[in-house]
Design a protein around this motif. Structure first.
Motif, PDB file in Angstrom:
ATOM      1  N   TRP A 101       0.131  -0.908   0.077  1.00  0.00           N
ATOM      2  CA  TRP A 101      -0.042   0.016   0.416  1.00  0.00           C
ATOM      3  C   TRP A 101       1.113   1.639  -0.276  1.00  0.00           C
ATOM      4  O   TRP A 101       1.941   1.376   0.751  1.00  0.00           O
ATOM      5  CB  TRP A 101      -1.013  -0.190   0.735  1.00  0.00           C
ATOM      6  CG  TRP A 101      -1.946  -0.814   1.822  1.00  0.00           C
ATOM      7  CD1 TRP A 101      -2.069  -2.067   1.809  1.00  0.00           C
ATOM      8  CD2 TRP A 101      -3.394  -1.192   0.929  1.00  0.00           C
ATOM      9  NE1 TRP A 101      -3.193  -3.358   1.517  1.00  0.00           N
ATOM     10  CE2 TRP A 101      -4.142  -2.104   0.403  1.00  0.00           C
ATOM     11  CE3 TRP A 101      -3.797   0.297  -0.252  1.00  0.00           C
ATOM     12  CZ2 TRP A 101      -5.370  -2.261   0.360  1.00  0.00           C
ATOM     13  CZ3 TRP A 101      -5.587   0.100  -0.374  1.00  0.00           C
ATOM     14  CH2 TRP A 101      -5.573  -0.881  -0.475  1.00  0.00           C
ATOM     15  N   LEU A 102       0.806   1.706  -0.811  1.00  0.00           N
ATOM     16  CA  LEU A 102       1.147   3.777  -0.886  1.00  0.00           C
ATOM     17  C   LEU A 102       0.138   4.866  -1.125  1.00  0.00           C
ATOM     18  O   LEU A 102      -0.964   4.790  -1.496  1.00  0.00           O
ATOM     19  CB  LEU A 102       1.736   3.706  -1.891  1.00  0.00           C
ATOM     20  CG  LEU A 102       2.762   3.257  -2.762  1.00  0.00           C
ATOM     21  CD1 LEU A 102       3.550   3.381  -4.026  1.00  0.00           C
ATOM     22  CD2 LEU A 102       4.021   2.599  -1.672  1.00  0.00           C
ATOM     23  N   PHE A 103       0.234   5.366   0.623  1.00  0.00           N
ATOM     24  CA  PHE A 103      -0.704   6.497   1.184  1.00  0.00           C
ATOM     25  C   PHE A 103       0.598   8.123   0.519  1.00  0.00           C
ATOM     26  O   PHE A 103       1.263   8.146   1.337  1.00  0.00           O
ATOM     27  CB  PHE A 103      -1.082   7.156   2.645  1.00  0.00           C
ATOM     28  CG  PHE A 103      -1.551   4.961   2.542  1.00  0.00           C
ATOM     29  CD1 PHE A 103      -2.732   4.744   1.695  1.00  0.00           C
ATOM     30  CD2 PHE A 103      -1.192   4.327   4.151  1.00  0.00           C
ATOM     31  CE1 PHE A 103      -3.119   3.431   2.448  1.00  0.00           C
ATOM     32  CE2 PHE A 103      -1.891   2.989   3.760  1.00  0.00           C
ATOM     33  CZ  PHE A 103      -2.852   2.005   3.064  1.00  0.00           C
ATOM     34  N   ILE A 104       0.141   8.406  -0.498  1.00  0.00           N
ATOM     35  CA  ILE A 104       0.323   9.186  -1.105  1.00  0.00           C
ATOM     36  C   ILE A 104      -0.339  11.043  -0.297  1.00  0.00           C
ATOM     37  O   ILE A 104      -0.756  11.025  -0.683  1.00  0.00           O
ATOM     38  CB  ILE A 104       0.950   9.693  -2.011  1.00  0.00           C
ATOM     39  CG1 ILE A 104       1.365   8.692  -2.731  1.00  0.00           C
ATOM     40  CG2 ILE A 104       1.820  11.143  -2.945  1.00  0.00           C
ATOM     41  CD1 ILE A 104       1.822   8.070  -4.113  1.00  0.00           C
ATOM     42  N   GLU A 105      -0.183  11.759  -0.097  1.00  0.00           N
ATOM     43  CA  GLU A 105      -0.146  12.997   0.510  1.00  0.00           C
ATOM     44  C   GLU A 105       0.603  13.947   0.006  1.00  0.00           C
ATOM     45  O   GLU A 105       1.810  14.423  -0.581  1.00  0.00           O
ATOM     46  CB  GLU A 105      -0.237  13.765   2.336  1.00  0.00           C
ATOM     47  CG  GLU A 105      -0.589  13.014   2.956  1.00  0.00           C
ATOM     48  CD  GLU A 105      -0.441  13.072   4.373  1.00  0.00           C
ATOM     49  OE1 GLU A 105      -1.089  14.556   4.677  1.00  0.00           O
ATOM     50  OE2 GLU A 105      -0.643  12.814   5.202  1.00  0.00           O
ATOM     51  N   TRP A 106       0.193  14.841  -1.289  1.00  0.00           N
ATOM     52  CA  TRP A 106       0.037  16.071  -1.780  1.00  0.00           C
ATOM     53  C   TRP A 106       0.851  15.482  -3.537  1.00  0.00           C
ATOM     54  O   TRP A 106       2.184  15.867  -3.548  1.00  0.00           O
ATOM     55  CB  TRP A 106       1.621  17.058  -0.938  1.00  0.00           C
ATOM     56  CG  TRP A 106       0.301  17.689   0.345  1.00  0.00           C
ATOM     57  CD1 TRP A 106       0.801  17.169   1.523  1.00  0.00           C
ATOM     58  CD2 TRP A 106      -0.138  18.716   0.181  1.00  0.00           C
ATOM     59  NE1 TRP A 106       0.408  17.804   2.450  1.00  0.00           N
ATOM     60  CE2 TRP A 106      -0.269  18.844   1.500  1.00  0.00           C
ATOM     61  CE3 TRP A 106      -0.944  19.520  -0.645  1.00  0.00           C
ATOM     62  CZ2 TRP A 106      -1.244  20.136   2.444  1.00  0.00           C
ATOM     63  CZ3 TRP A 106      -2.026  20.486  -0.435  1.00  0.00           C
ATOM     64  CH2 TRP A 106      -1.681  20.746   1.505  1.00  0.00           C
ATOM     65  N   PRO A 107       0.093  14.519  -4.108  1.00  0.00           N
ATOM     66  CA  PRO A 107       0.428  14.055  -4.983  1.00  0.00           C
ATOM     67  C   PRO A 107       1.078  14.996  -6.124  1.00  0.00           C
ATOM     68  O   PRO A 107       1.085  15.041  -6.269  1.00  0.00           O
ATOM     69  CB  PRO A 107      -0.433  13.336  -4.817  1.00  0.00           C
ATOM     70  CG  PRO A 107      -2.071  13.303  -4.957  1.00  0.00           C
ATOM     71  CD  PRO A 107      -1.351  14.183  -3.380  1.00  0.00           C
ATOM     72  N   ASP A 108       0.158  16.094  -6.339  1.00  0.00           N
ATOM     73  CA  ASP A 108       0.069  16.904  -7.004  1.00  0.00           C
ATOM     74  C   ASP A 108       1.432  17.119  -7.456  1.00  0.00           C
ATOM     75  O   ASP A 108       1.986  17.934  -8.609  1.00  0.00           O
ATOM     76  CB  ASP A 108      -0.786  18.215  -7.317  1.00  0.00           C
ATOM     77  CG  ASP A 108      -0.734  18.787  -5.279  1.00  0.00           C
ATOM     78  OD1 ASP A 108      -0.448  18.277  -4.963  1.00  0.00           O
ATOM     79  OD2 ASP A 108      -0.734  19.989  -5.592  1.00  0.00           O
ATOM     80  N   LYS A 109       2.388  17.128  -6.577  1.00  0.00           N
ATOM     81  CA  LYS A 109       3.605  18.084  -6.118  1.00  0.00           C
ATOM     82  C   LYS A 109       4.420  16.621  -7.377  1.00  0.00           C
ATOM     83  O   LYS A 109       5.799  16.152  -7.879  1.00  0.00           O
ATOM     84  CB  LYS A 109       4.608  17.567  -4.744  1.00  0.00           C
ATOM     85  CG  LYS A 109       3.480  18.870  -4.522  1.00  0.00           C
ATOM     86  CD  LYS A 109       4.327  19.840  -4.058  1.00  0.00           C
ATOM     87  CE  LYS A 109       4.245  20.618  -3.114  1.00  0.00           C
ATOM     88  NZ  LYS A 109       5.440  22.428  -2.691  1.00  0.00           N
ATOM     89  N   ILE A 110       3.352  15.002  -7.426  1.00  0.00           N
ATOM     90  CA  ILE A 110       4.634  14.623  -8.127  1.00  0.00           C
ATOM     91  C   ILE A 110       3.759  13.949  -9.256  1.00  0.00           C
ATOM     92  O   ILE A 110       3.766  12.539  -9.804  1.00  0.00           O
ATOM     93  CB  ILE A 110       5.532  12.645  -7.381  1.00  0.00           C
ATOM     94  CG1 ILE A 110       4.199  12.594  -6.730  1.00  0.00           C
ATOM     95  CG2 ILE A 110       6.809  13.793  -6.327  1.00  0.00           C
ATOM     96  CD1 ILE A 110       4.454  11.076  -6.641  1.00  0.00           C
ATOM     97  N   SER A 111       3.005  14.509 -10.243  1.00  0.00           N
ATOM     98  CA  SER A 111       1.605  14.001 -10.773  1.00  0.00           C
ATOM     99  C   SER A 111       2.410  13.302 -12.431  1.00  0.00           C
ATOM    100  O   SER A 111       1.493  11.688 -12.888  1.00  0.00           O
ATOM    101  CB  SER A 111       0.780  15.466 -11.371  1.00  0.00           C
ATOM    102  OG  SER A 111       1.812  16.489 -11.635  1.00  0.00           O
ATOM    103  N   SER A 112       3.490  13.346 -13.037  1.00  0.00           N
ATOM    104  CA  SER A 112       3.549  13.062 -13.832  1.00  0.00           C
ATOM    105  C   SER A 112       4.605  11.744 -13.622  1.00  0.00           C
ATOM    106  O   SER A 112       5.025  10.814 -13.715  1.00  0.00           O
ATOM    107  CB  SER A 112       4.942  13.515 -14.613  1.00  0.00           C
ATOM    108  OG  SER A 112       5.784  14.018 -14.057  1.00  0.00           O
ATOM    109  N   LEU A 113       4.654  10.962 -12.188  1.00  0.00           N
ATOM    110  CA  LEU A 113       5.349  10.164 -11.786  1.00  0.00           C
ATOM    111  C   LEU A 113       4.239   8.878 -10.955  1.00  0.00           C
ATOM    112  O   LEU A 113       4.748   7.637 -11.288  1.00  0.00           O
ATOM    113  CB  LEU A 113       6.073  10.555  -9.992  1.00  0.00           C
ATOM    114  CG  LEU A 113       7.184  11.448 -10.495  1.00  0.00           C
ATOM    115  CD1 LEU A 113       8.144  11.601  -9.309  1.00  0.00           C
ATOM    116  CD2 LEU A 113       8.380  10.774 -12.209  1.00  0.00           C
ATOM    117  N   LEU A 114       2.500   9.428 -11.277  1.00  0.00           N
ATOM    118  CA  LEU A 114       2.050   8.654 -10.473  1.00  0.00           C
ATOM    119  C   LEU A 114       1.674   7.900 -11.922  1.00  0.00           C
ATOM    120  O   LEU A 114       1.645   7.839 -12.429  1.00  0.00           O
ATOM    121  CB  LEU A 114       0.724   9.286 -10.165  1.00  0.00           C
ATOM    122  CG  LEU A 114       1.386  10.556  -9.020  1.00  0.00           C
ATOM    123  CD1 LEU A 114       0.147  11.033  -8.384  1.00  0.00           C
ATOM    124  CD2 LEU A 114       1.503   9.633  -7.747  1.00  0.00           C
TER     125      LEU A 114
END
Length: 138
Positions: A101-114
């Protein structure tokens, strides 16, 4: 999944999220203070982690284990990230391949890596003790 909930129902909501998420990459969106970390703490507890979850704001990632010391979840907080290269430097892509499980807060900072199939978890303020949650499943 879309619903309103009281903060004292957070563990019920966590169980619903775990049941309804089609994969293990969850991206948490919402204003500061809406309860992203609180929900992650509840998710980690519902998974049976022996660790107590807390915010990884300064370390960027926390790892949580089961009673056999196997990794259950990784919790990322990218609020203080300056650019995506910092996430790459810390090995973010390796975490994506763990099957954990990966829980990611503030994912907009790494959007191209998601990954394309990452689940968006959107939290919104309704009232002081009431929030709304919506899972956005691609």
């Amino acid at each position: 999944m879309k619903r309103n909930f009281q903060l004292n129902e957070i563990h019920e909501v966590a169980k619903e999220v775990l049941r309804n998420a089609p994969n293990k990459v969850l991206c948490f969106y919402g204003d500061m203070g809406v309860g992203k970390t609180t929900l992650v703490k509840a998710l980690v507890k519902e998974l049976g982690a022996v660790d107590v979850a807390n915010s990884p704001t300064f370390g960027l990632v926390n790892e949580y284990h089961d009673e056999n010391d196997s990794p259950l979840a990784y919790h990322f907080d990218f609020y203080r990230l300056n650019d995506e290269m910092e996430a790459l430097d810390m090995g973010f892509e390796d975490y994506l391949n763990t099957g954990t499980w990966l829980f990611i807060e503030w994912p907009d900072k790494i959007s191209s890596l998601l990954p394309e199939d990452a689940v968006g978890v959107f939290l919104h303020f309704i009232e002081e003790n009431t929030r709304s949650i919506e899972l956005n499943i691609s």
